[in-house]
Design a protein around this motif. Structure first.
Motif, PDB file in Angstrom:
ATOM      1  N   PRO A  79      11.042  -2.482   9.614  1.00 32.34           N
ATOM      2  CA  PRO A  79      10.739  -1.071   9.313  1.00 32.34           C
ATOM      3  C   PRO A  79       9.686  -0.907   8.229  1.00 32.34           C
ATOM      4  O   PRO A  79       8.946   0.081   8.225  1.00 32.34           O
ATOM      5  CB  PRO A  79      12.092  -0.499   8.874  1.00 32.34           C
ATOM      6  CG  PRO A  79      12.899  -1.696   8.467  1.00 32.34           C
ATOM      7  CD  PRO A  79      12.456  -2.817   9.338  1.00 32.34           C
ATOM      8  N   GLU A  80       9.583  -1.868   7.288  1.00 34.18           N
ATOM      9  CA  GLU A  80       8.600  -1.705   6.218  1.00 34.18           C
ATOM     10  C   GLU A  80       7.180  -2.027   6.675  1.00 34.18           C
ATOM     11  O   GLU A  80       6.219  -1.787   5.939  1.00 34.18           O
ATOM     12  CB  GLU A  80       8.969  -2.585   5.017  1.00 34.18           C
ATOM     13  CG  GLU A  80       8.976  -4.086   5.303  1.00 34.18           C
ATOM     14  CD  GLU A  80      10.350  -4.564   5.725  1.00 34.18           C
ATOM     15  OE1 GLU A  80      10.631  -5.761   5.592  1.00 34.18           O
ATOM     16  OE2 GLU A  80      11.150  -3.707   6.169  1.00 34.18           O
ATOM     17  N   ALA A  81       7.037  -2.557   7.895  1.00 31.09           N
ATOM     18  CA  ALA A  81       5.702  -2.906   8.386  1.00 31.09           C
ATOM     19  C   ALA A  81       4.824  -1.656   8.504  1.00 31.09           C
ATOM     20  O   ALA A  81       3.627  -1.691   8.223  1.00 31.09           O
ATOM     21  CB  ALA A  81       5.799  -3.615   9.730  1.00 31.09           C
ATOM     22  N   ALA A  82       5.443  -0.551   8.923  1.00 34.00           N
ATOM     23  CA  ALA A  82       4.671   0.694   9.051  1.00 34.00           C
ATOM     24  C   ALA A  82       4.183   1.182   7.692  1.00 34.00           C
ATOM     25  O   ALA A  82       3.065   1.684   7.560  1.00 34.00           O
ATOM     26  CB  ALA A  82       5.518   1.772   9.723  1.00 34.00           C
ATOM     27  N   GLN A  83       5.016   1.007   6.649  1.00 36.49           N
ATOM     28  CA  GLN A  83       4.601   1.412   5.312  1.00 36.49           C
ATOM     29  C   GLN A  83       3.475   0.516   4.791  1.00 36.49           C
ATOM     30  O   GLN A  83       2.526   0.990   4.162  1.00 36.49           O
ATOM     31  CB  GLN A  83       5.801   1.371   4.377  1.00 36.49           C
ATOM     32  CG  GLN A  83       6.888   2.372   4.742  1.00 36.49           C
ATOM     33  CD  GLN A  83       8.108   2.239   3.862  1.00 36.49           C
ATOM     34  OE1 GLN A  83       8.251   1.268   3.132  1.00 36.49           O
ATOM     35  NE2 GLN A  83       9.000   3.226   3.938  1.00 36.49           N
ATOM     36  N   HIS A  84       3.561  -0.776   5.082  1.00 34.54           N
ATOM     37  CA  HIS A  84       2.492  -1.689   4.679  1.00 34.54           C
ATOM     38  C   HIS A  84       1.183  -1.319   5.386  1.00 34.54           C
ATOM     39  O   HIS A  84       0.100  -1.376   4.793  1.00 34.54           O
ATOM     40  CB  HIS A  84       2.881  -3.132   5.002  1.00 34.54           C
ATOM     41  CG  HIS A  84       4.021  -3.629   4.187  1.00 34.54           C
ATOM     42  ND1 HIS A  84       4.645  -4.841   4.417  1.00 34.54           N
ATOM     43  CD2 HIS A  84       4.680  -3.085   3.126  1.00 34.54           C
ATOM     44  CE1 HIS A  84       5.628  -5.017   3.536  1.00 34.54           C
ATOM     45  NE2 HIS A  84       5.673  -3.955   2.751  1.00 34.54           N
ATOM     46  N   LEU A  85       1.303  -0.937   6.655  1.00 35.88           N
ATOM     47  CA  LEU A  85       0.122  -0.546   7.408  1.00 35.88           C
ATOM     48  C   LEU A  85      -0.503   0.711   6.815  1.00 35.88           C
ATOM     49  O   LEU A  85      -1.731   0.816   6.714  1.00 35.88           O
ATOM     50  CB  LEU A  85       0.471  -0.329   8.880  1.00 35.88           C
ATOM     51  CG  LEU A  85      -0.690   0.115   9.784  1.00 35.88           C
ATOM     52  CD1 LEU A  85      -1.791  -0.940   9.797  1.00 35.88           C
ATOM     53  CD2 LEU A  85      -0.201   0.396  11.201  1.00 35.88           C
ATOM     54  N   ARG A  86       0.330   1.664   6.412  1.00 36.74           N
ATOM     55  CA  ARG A  86      -0.216   2.884   5.793  1.00 36.74           C
ATOM     56  C   ARG A  86      -0.941   2.560   4.494  1.00 36.74           C
ATOM     57  O   ARG A  86      -1.979   3.148   4.193  1.00 36.74           O
ATOM     58  CB  ARG A  86       0.915   3.888   5.550  1.00 36.74           C
ATOM     59  CG  ARG A  86       1.362   4.614   6.807  1.00 36.74           C
ATOM     60  CD  ARG A  86       2.181   5.856   6.479  1.00 36.74           C
ATOM     61  NE  ARG A  86       3.450   5.509   5.845  1.00 36.74           N
ATOM     62  CZ  ARG A  86       4.572   5.259   6.513  1.00 36.74           C
ATOM     63  NH1 ARG A  86       4.571   5.301   7.836  1.00 36.74           N
ATOM     64  NH2 ARG A  86       5.686   4.970   5.870  1.00 36.74           N
ATOM     65  N   ALA A  87      -0.384   1.624   3.716  1.00 37.49           N
ATOM     66  CA  ALA A  87      -1.059   1.220   2.476  1.00 37.49           C
ATOM     67  C   ALA A  87      -2.424   0.603   2.786  1.00 37.49           C
ATOM     68  O   ALA A  87      -3.429   0.881   2.113  1.00 37.49           O
ATOM     69  CB  ALA A  87      -0.191   0.225   1.701  1.00 37.49           C
ATOM     70  N   PHE A  88      -2.465  -0.231   3.834  1.00 37.31           N
ATOM     71  CA  PHE A  88      -3.725  -0.859   4.216  1.00 37.31           C
ATOM     72  C   PHE A  88      -4.735   0.168   4.704  1.00 37.31           C
ATOM     73  O   PHE A  88      -5.909   0.158   4.307  1.00 37.31           O
ATOM     74  CB  PHE A  88      -3.482  -1.908   5.309  1.00 37.31           C
ATOM     75  CG  PHE A  88      -4.748  -2.393   5.945  1.00 37.31           C
ATOM     76  CD1 PHE A  88      -5.568  -3.302   5.290  1.00 37.31           C
ATOM     77  CD2 PHE A  88      -5.129  -1.931   7.197  1.00 37.31           C
ATOM     78  CE1 PHE A  88      -6.749  -3.745   5.871  1.00 37.31           C
ATOM     79  CE2 PHE A  88      -6.299  -2.362   7.785  1.00 37.31           C
ATOM     80  CZ  PHE A  88      -7.107  -3.270   7.123  1.00 37.31           C
ATOM     81  N   LEU A  89      -4.298   1.084   5.576  1.00 35.63           N
ATOM     82  CA  LEU A  89      -5.214   2.089   6.108  1.00 35.63           C
ATOM     83  C   LEU A  89      -5.725   3.018   5.009  1.00 35.63           C
ATOM     84  O   LEU A  89      -6.883   3.432   5.020  1.00 35.63           O
ATOM     85  CB  LEU A  89      -4.519   2.898   7.208  1.00 35.63           C
ATOM     86  CG  LEU A  89      -4.180   2.118   8.488  1.00 35.63           C
ATOM     87  CD1 LEU A  89      -3.427   3.011   9.464  1.00 35.63           C
ATOM     88  CD2 LEU A  89      -5.447   1.570   9.129  1.00 35.63           C
ATOM     89  N   GLY A  90      -4.851   3.343   4.052  1.00 36.75           N
ATOM     90  CA  GLY A  90      -5.297   4.163   2.932  1.00 36.75           C
ATOM     91  C   GLY A  90      -6.366   3.457   2.117  1.00 36.75           C
ATOM     92  O   GLY A  90      -7.379   4.053   1.723  1.00 36.75           O
ATOM     93  N   ALA A  91      -6.151   2.162   1.861  1.00 35.17           N
ATOM     94  CA  ALA A  91      -7.145   1.385   1.120  1.00 35.17           C
ATOM     95  C   ALA A  91      -8.455   1.290   1.897  1.00 35.17           C
ATOM     96  O   ALA A  91      -9.548   1.386   1.327  1.00 35.17           O
ATOM     97  CB  ALA A  91      -6.606  -0.007   0.815  1.00 35.17           C
ATOM     98  N   MET A  92      -8.366   1.112   3.213  1.00 39.52           N
ATOM     99  CA  MET A  92      -9.571   1.019   4.034  1.00 39.52           C
ATOM    100  C   MET A  92     -10.352   2.340   4.021  1.00 39.52           C
ATOM    101  O   MET A  92     -11.583   2.351   3.943  1.00 39.52           O
ATOM    102  CB  MET A  92      -9.213   0.635   5.473  1.00 39.52           C
ATOM    103  CG  MET A  92     -10.438   0.413   6.354  1.00 39.52           C
ATOM    104  SD  MET A  92     -10.024  -0.262   7.997  1.00 39.52           S
ATOM    105  CE  MET A  92      -9.181   1.147   8.713  1.00 39.52           C
ATOM    106  N   PHE A  93      -9.630   3.453   4.086  1.00 35.04           N
ATOM    107  CA  PHE A  93     -10.297   4.758   4.045  1.00 35.04           C
ATOM    108  C   PHE A  93     -11.046   4.944   2.730  1.00 35.04           C
ATOM    109  O   PHE A  93     -12.206   5.371   2.714  1.00 35.04           O
ATOM    110  CB  PHE A  93      -9.257   5.871   4.223  1.00 35.04           C
ATOM    111  CG  PHE A  93      -9.828   7.251   4.039  1.00 35.04           C
ATOM    112  CD1 PHE A  93     -10.573   7.852   5.033  1.00 35.04           C
ATOM    113  CD2 PHE A  93      -9.636   7.939   2.842  1.00 35.04           C
ATOM    114  CE1 PHE A  93     -11.102   9.120   4.857  1.00 35.04           C
ATOM    115  CE2 PHE A  93     -10.160   9.202   2.662  1.00 35.04           C
ATOM    116  CZ  PHE A  93     -10.901   9.793   3.673  1.00 35.04           C
TER     117      PHE A  93
END
Length: 228
Positions: A79-93
């Motif tokens: 379940p925490e994979a989605a949160q990690h992905l959001r952190a990555f996408l936010g950093a990429m943006f």
């Protein structure tokens, strides 16, 4: 008889759904965001300032990095994979936004820099007297540049004539420039010539000696550059 009252679950959780992240998890996600952001900003900096080969390498690494992170998140059932992905996408943006701003600033700075065209410039008839005309030719397209800045070294002619550097001046004219003069002569003379709109693919200018009776002056082109 009164029915027993159902107690709300402790800890503020909700029935169903994912519970809100705890403080420790938030800190971990913040750290992940920072690490991703730093890594991507390094790649953006290399792409902008490292030259063509470095830019291609940085872009390739950036794409591979993004593909790896999104691929891992898609395959993971945690379940925490989605949160990690959001952190990555936010950093990429954020990294892409910073890169776009930096690219705009870089482009403006480069556009404002003079373009050295000295290797493409030629000066013919460089020894001037009252009846002579020198021709400056720059075999380079000025593009969007609006000025040609030139520097000459001047000296009194060796054969004949009298010393006249302090007494004479130069006039510049031609179809590619706005006429200019008189420009006072000195041993190192720098002047800026305004280019006519639409000039190209090369620029030429005639140079005449003004008030040059009984004078002879030799010119050497030291530098030529286009400016906006």
């Amino acid at each position: 008889m009164t029915a027993p009252t159902e107690r709300a679950p402790e800890g503020g959780g909700t029935h169903g759904g994912t519970p809100p992240p705890q403080a420790g998890e938030k800190n971990f996600l913040g750290q992940q965001f920072t690490l991703h952001l730093v890594a991507m900003l390094v790649l953006v900096a290399v792409a902008l300032w490292g030259g063509t080969a470095a830019a291609v390498t940085a872009a390739t690494l950036f794409i591979a990095y993004a593909s790896t992170m999104t691929g891992r998140a898609a395959k993971s059932e945690r379940p925490e994979a989605a949160q990690h992905l959001r952190a990555f996408l936010g950093a990429m943006f954020v990294a892409l936004l910073v890169g776009a701003v930096a690219w705009g600033i870089r482009s403006s700075v480069l556009a404002a820099r003079p373009v050295d065209v000295t290797p493409e410039a030629r000066l013919t008839g460089a020894t001037l007297d009252a009846d002579g005309t020198a021709r400056l030719t720059v075999k380079a397209d000025p593009g969007d540049s609006g000025e040609l800045r030139v520097t000459f070294a001047a000296s009194d002619g060796v054969f004949g004539g009298s010393p006249c550097l302090a007494l004479s001046s130069l006039r510049f004219q031609g179809p590619d420039i706005d006429a200019k003069g008189p420009v006072g002569l000195k041993r190192t003379l720098t002047t800026t010539l305004d280019l006519v709109d639409g000039t190209g693919p090369e620029v030429s200018a005639d140079i005449r000696l003004d008030d040059g009776d009984d004078c002879r002056v030799s010119l050497t082109l030291e530098k030529a550059e286009y400016r906006r």
